[in-house]
Design a protein around this motif. Structure first.
Motif, PDB file in Angstrom:
ATOM      1  N   GLY A  68       0.746  -1.260   0.000  1.00  0.00           N
ATOM      2  CA  GLY A  68       0.000   0.000   0.000  1.00  0.00           C
ATOM      3  C   GLY A  68       0.773   1.306   0.000  1.00  0.00           C
ATOM      4  N   HIS A  69       2.040   1.319   0.434  1.00  0.00           N
ATOM      5  CA  HIS A  69       2.621   2.609   0.821  1.00  0.00           C
ATOM      6  C   HIS A  69       2.978   3.552  -0.335  1.00  0.00           C
ATOM      7  CE1 HIS A  69       7.248   1.642   0.911  1.00  0.00           C
ATOM      8  NE2 HIS A  69       6.654   1.003  -0.067  1.00  0.00           N
ATOM      9  N   HIS A  70       2.923   3.067  -1.592  1.00  0.00           N
ATOM     10  CA  HIS A  70       3.115   3.992  -2.726  1.00  0.00           C
ATOM     11  C   HIS A  70       1.795   4.574  -3.233  1.00  0.00           C
ATOM     12  CE1 HIS A  70       7.309   3.006  -2.977  1.00  0.00           C
ATOM     13  NE2 HIS A  70       7.094   1.741  -3.303  1.00  0.00           N
ATOM     14  N   PHE A  75      10.055   0.802   7.053  1.00  0.00           N
ATOM     15  CA  PHE A  75      11.433   0.386   6.737  1.00  0.00           C
ATOM     16  C   PHE A  75      11.549  -0.366   5.410  1.00  0.00           C
ATOM     17  CE2 PHE A  75      10.146  -2.677  10.251  1.00  0.00           C
ATOM     18  CZ  PHE A  75      10.051  -3.835   9.485  1.00  0.00           C
ATOM     19  N   ASP A  76      10.538  -0.234   4.558  1.00  0.00           N
ATOM     20  CA  ASP A  76      10.635  -0.749   3.186  1.00  0.00           C
ATOM     21  C   ASP A  76      11.816  -0.059   2.486  1.00  0.00           C
ATOM     22  OD1 ASP A  76       8.628  -2.200   1.017  1.00  0.00           O
ATOM     23  OD2 ASP A  76       9.778  -0.571   0.100  1.00  0.00           O
ATOM     24  N   VAL A  77      12.415  -0.727   1.525  1.00  0.00           N
ATOM     25  CA  VAL A  77      13.597  -0.140   0.859  1.00  0.00           C
ATOM     26  C   VAL A  77      13.225   1.036  -0.051  1.00  0.00           C
ATOM     27  CG1 VAL A  77      13.737  -1.526  -1.276  1.00  0.00           C
ATOM     28  CG2 VAL A  77      15.841  -0.840  -0.095  1.00  0.00           C
ATOM     29  N   HIS A  78      11.922   1.149  -0.357  1.00  0.00           N
ATOM     30  CA  HIS A  78      11.455   2.267  -1.191  1.00  0.00           C
ATOM     31  C   HIS A  78      10.756   3.299  -0.315  1.00  0.00           C
ATOM     32  CE1 HIS A  78      11.476  -1.386  -3.821  1.00  0.00           C
ATOM     33  NE2 HIS A  78      12.091  -0.554  -4.638  1.00  0.00           N
ATOM     34  N   HIS A  79      10.905   4.558  -0.650  1.00  0.00           N
ATOM     35  CA  HIS A  79      10.261   5.617   0.129  1.00  0.00           C
ATOM     36  C   HIS A  79       8.736   5.487   0.072  1.00  0.00           C
ATOM     37  CE1 HIS A  79       8.743   9.946   0.363  1.00  0.00           C
ATOM     38  NE2 HIS A  79       9.032   9.579   1.593  1.00  0.00           N
ATOM     39  N   PHE A  86      10.347  -5.826   3.329  1.00  0.00           N
ATOM     40  CA  PHE A  86      11.557  -6.596   3.627  1.00  0.00           C
ATOM     41  C   PHE A  86      12.486  -6.611   2.413  1.00  0.00           C
ATOM     42  CE2 PHE A  86       8.201  -7.884   6.487  1.00  0.00           C
ATOM     43  CZ  PHE A  86       8.838  -7.861   7.723  1.00  0.00           C
ATOM     44  N   ASP A  87      12.338  -5.595   1.554  1.00  0.00           N
ATOM     45  CA  ASP A  87      13.140  -5.538   0.338  1.00  0.00           C
ATOM     46  C   ASP A  87      14.469  -4.807   0.511  1.00  0.00           C
ATOM     47  OD1 ASP A  87      11.578  -3.299   0.710  1.00  0.00           O
ATOM     48  OD2 ASP A  87      10.630  -3.349  -1.265  1.00  0.00           O
ATOM     49  N   ALA A  88      14.785  -4.405   1.758  1.00  0.00           N
ATOM     50  CA  ALA A  88      16.146  -3.922   2.026  1.00  0.00           C
ATOM     51  C   ALA A  88      17.075  -5.096   2.337  1.00  0.00           C
ATOM     52  CB  ALA A  88      16.137  -2.937   3.199  1.00  0.00           C
ATOM     53  N   GLU A  94       4.641  -4.714   3.249  1.00  0.00           N
ATOM     54  CA  GLU A  94       4.798  -3.917   2.019  1.00  0.00           C
ATOM     55  C   GLU A  94       5.591  -4.767   1.032  1.00  0.00           C
ATOM     56  OE1 GLU A  94       3.154  -1.186   1.613  1.00  0.00           O
ATOM     57  OE2 GLU A  94       2.795  -0.307   3.575  1.00  0.00           O
ATOM     58  N   GLY A  95       6.876  -4.415   0.769  1.00  0.00           N
ATOM     59  CA  GLY A  95       7.648  -5.147  -0.238  1.00  0.00           C
ATOM     60  C   GLY A  95       8.419  -6.333   0.334  1.00  0.00           C
ATOM     61  N   GLY A  96       9.288  -6.878  -0.530  1.00  0.00           N
ATOM     62  CA  GLY A  96      10.068  -8.069  -0.199  1.00  0.00           C
ATOM     63  C   GLY A  96       9.883  -9.055  -1.333  1.00  0.00           C
ATOM     64  N   TYR A  97      10.913  -9.208  -2.201  1.00  0.00           N
ATOM     65  CA  TYR A  97      10.691  -9.881  -3.479  1.00  0.00           C
ATOM     66  C   TYR A  97      11.560 -11.113  -3.712  1.00  0.00           C
ATOM     67  CZ  TYR A  97       7.947  -5.770  -3.785  1.00  0.00           C
ATOM     68  OH  TYR A  97       7.013  -4.806  -3.483  1.00  0.00           O
ATOM     69  N   ASP A  98      12.382 -11.477  -2.730  1.00  0.00           N
ATOM     70  CA  ASP A  98      13.044 -12.779  -2.782  1.00  0.00           C
ATOM     71  C   ASP A  98      12.270 -13.670  -1.810  1.00  0.00           C
ATOM     72  OD1 ASP A  98      15.559 -14.509  -3.423  1.00  0.00           O
ATOM     73  OD2 ASP A  98      15.241 -14.675  -1.264  1.00  0.00           O
TER      74      ASP A  98
END
Ligand SMILES: [Zn+2]
Length: 308
Positions: free
Chosen positions: A124-126, A162-166, A243-245, A285-289
């Motif tokens: 959601g955060h974008h 703390f997602d890797v994207h703003h 978790f994409d950081a 939010e993210g995390g793609y591996d």
């Protein structure tokens, strides 16, 4: 500690098309890792309700909401922005994702559980006030924050992202809103190329250069977050948990380890314990591996349970 795990099978049916990094395999990897872990029996499992439309309209403008409503029923896959794809069952998934966050706020505010994690998609955060962006339809964490403000009369909600994207969408919704403080860390430069230090005063951005890890973030937390949080004194802590950081993530170049997500979660818990009785609602939010994602979510949930 009691921790709710909120998800819904509808979130698996949001089909983004072949080869898309934001796919149902992410939630399947998370669930299968949790199910085979020692903490699975300890989690309070709950099915996400659909968010009611007024909760969506509370953070998105009327033109965007009616644009989404008029798009469904939808028979084929359709791109609604450069990266954001919707298909037949996407609306149900998006309403469950936002609804999970509302339900999580209700569980935590009523003391039914101490904290909660929503394993949902689309993320959601974008999603901004007026548009879908970056795999996101509705801004789930913003829906949760607004629900907490409206239903529980909260005056100070902290969002840690703390997602890797703003989290540009959340910033567009709550920038300069004194009821919300957002502390965000993200790689910069990186999509969506926003989140400078000159943003709204209630947005505490920590841009991190490619190659940075938790060490660099911890220094930034000291400088940019702690005083702001202490001044704000949150009544509830929400987490945009991307978790994409992670060092293994294919979409970015930060170097967080699985264990770092345990540390970050414990940091969030120290904040929530200090100011608001430990009340935390975290949403994916993210995390793609898939493996890194599943391991990191397990570390996150072990910490939320106090079982780390
Ligand atoms: Zn992300």
């Amino acid at each position: 500690m009691t921790t709710a795990y909120i998800t819904h099978p509808d979130c698996l049916f949001h089909d983004t098309g072949p080869g898309h990094p934001e796919n149902a395999g992410r939630l399947k990897a998370i669930q299968s890792r949790l199910e085979s872990s020692e903490i699975w029996p300890l989690l309070v499992k709950s099915k996400a309700p659909q968010a009611p439309w007024p909760a969506i309209s509370a953070v998105h403008d009327a033109a965007y909401v009616s644009k989404i409503q008029s798009m469904f029923p939808l028979r084929q896959t359709k791109a609604i922005d450069g990266d954001t794809v919707v298909s037949e069952f996407s609306l149900e998934a998006a309403l469950r994702a936002a609804g999970a966050c509302i339900h999580a706020v209700d569980l935590v505010m009523s003391h039914a559980v101490d904290n909660a994690f929503c394993a949902v998609r689309p993320p959601g955060h974008h999603a901004t006030v007026a548009q879908a962006m970056g795999f996101c339809m509705f801004n789930n964490v913003a829906v949760a924050a607004q629900h907490a403000i409206d239903a529980y009369r909260l005056e100070r909600v902290l969002i840690i992202d703390f997602d890797v994207h703003h989290g540009n969408g959340t910033e567009s919704i709550f920038g300069n809103d004194p009821r919300v403080l957002m502390c965000g860390s993200f790689q910069s430069p990186l999509y969506p190329y926003s989140g400078g230090l000159q943003g709204p005063a209630n947005m505490k951005n920590c841009p991190l250069p490619p190659g940075a890890g938790l060490h660099e973030l911890r220094a930034q937390i000291q400088t940019h977050w702690l005083d702001a949080i202490d001044h704000f004194k949150p009544q509830l802590v929400l987490v945009s948990a991307g978790f994409d950081a992670h060092i293994n993530d294919p979409l970015a170049n930060l170097r967080f380890t699985t264990e770092d997500y345990g540390w970050l979660t414990e940091f969030v818990m120290r904040v929530a314990d200090a100011y608001c009785d430990g009340k935390i609602v975290s949403t994916l939010e993210g995390g793609y591996d898939p493996n890194a994602l599943a391991d990191s979510v397990l570390a996150h949930m072990e910490a939320l349970l106090g079982a780390a």
